[in-house]
Design an enzyme around this catalytic site. Sequence first.
Site, mmCIF file in Angstrom:
data_model
loop_
_atom_site.group_PDB
_atom_site.id
_atom_site.type_symbol
_atom_site.label_atom_id
_atom_site.label_comp_id
_atom_site.label_asym_id
_atom_site.label_seq_id
_atom_site.Cartn_x
_atom_site.Cartn_y
_atom_site.Cartn_z
ATOM 1 N N LYS A 195 3.099 0.364 -6.562
ATOM 2 C CA LYS A 195 4.025 0.978 -7.504
ATOM 3 C C LYS A 195 5.297 1.251 -6.722
ATOM 4 O O LYS A 195 5.328 2.093 -5.826
ATOM 5 C CB LYS A 195 3.454 2.272 -8.086
ATOM 6 N N TYR A 216 1.762 3.624 -3.539
ATOM 7 C CA TYR A 216 2.850 4.206 -4.329
ATOM 8 C C TYR A 216 3.993 4.537 -3.381
ATOM 9 O O TYR A 216 3.873 5.419 -2.536
ATOM 10 C CB TYR A 216 2.327 5.451 -5.049
#
Length: 295
Positions: free
Chosen positions: A162, A134
């Site tokens: 992400k 992320y």
Amino acid sequence: MRRLEGSMVAIVTPMKDGAVDLRALRDLTEWQLAEGTDGIVPCGTTGEGVTLTPAERADVIRTVIETVRGRALVIAGAGSNATHEAIESVKLAKTLGADAALVVTPYYNKPTQEGLFRHYQAIWEATRFPVVAYNVPSRTSVDLLPETVARLAKAGAIAGIKEATANMDRQVQLVEKVGKDAIAYLSGDDFTVLPYIACGGHGVISVIANVAPRAMKELVVAARSGDLAGALAKQAAMAELNRMMFVETNPGPVKAAVALLGRSGGELRLPLAPVSEASLAKVRDAMVRFGLKLA
């Protein structure tokens, strides 16, 4: 491993009188599934994962997995700025039966690119479990660069990323250096879902899906099917509502919005504070204009 793709929600963690409200979480999860959401992501930024105790995180992840019962993906938030803690969190996600773990880049201590590589590599070596890195530099002050993502992908240490930079040049670089389908590319920015998917993205982990899950699912389906005109219309239609979800620090506005839908209270855990009355009015007005039915 199931494909990590589609419209996923960074689900809020309902709270009541200072405690996690697992009953409300089950209800929210069931509603998300009924609205067509492809994946539930508990204990992320929007889920206030960093202010939950380890026992609460386990309860939240377990509740989501038991409610989903294989009907959608579950990607459990499991990040920490200490590698040994991240390893234990990923092990927990694996033990509980999640499909993957979402692991934010270490925050505050600002590791180098080599440090980031070793962080994710150590997690993989200790867990052998799919990890979605992320990257959200606006919160962590570190940026996981495409060259490092490529190293991690080549080593098999990550299953996806992400990407929350809202930078389409970055996404093109990722596809160039890592490969179009070498890992899952998931948008972490609701404002740019259409261009992100057009640049090789496979889906989104969304904030606004907490209040408009079907609309986000329809946007993702249109974008992935090549209906760019339809997707653009849907992206534009939710622009104001998207802005209001960030009128104050996330997840304050979105938790207030979920409460306005009557689906849980808007309680936050300190140091996050409730949104102001002025911001709440803006959120409410945007929801009404978008056509959402308030409680």
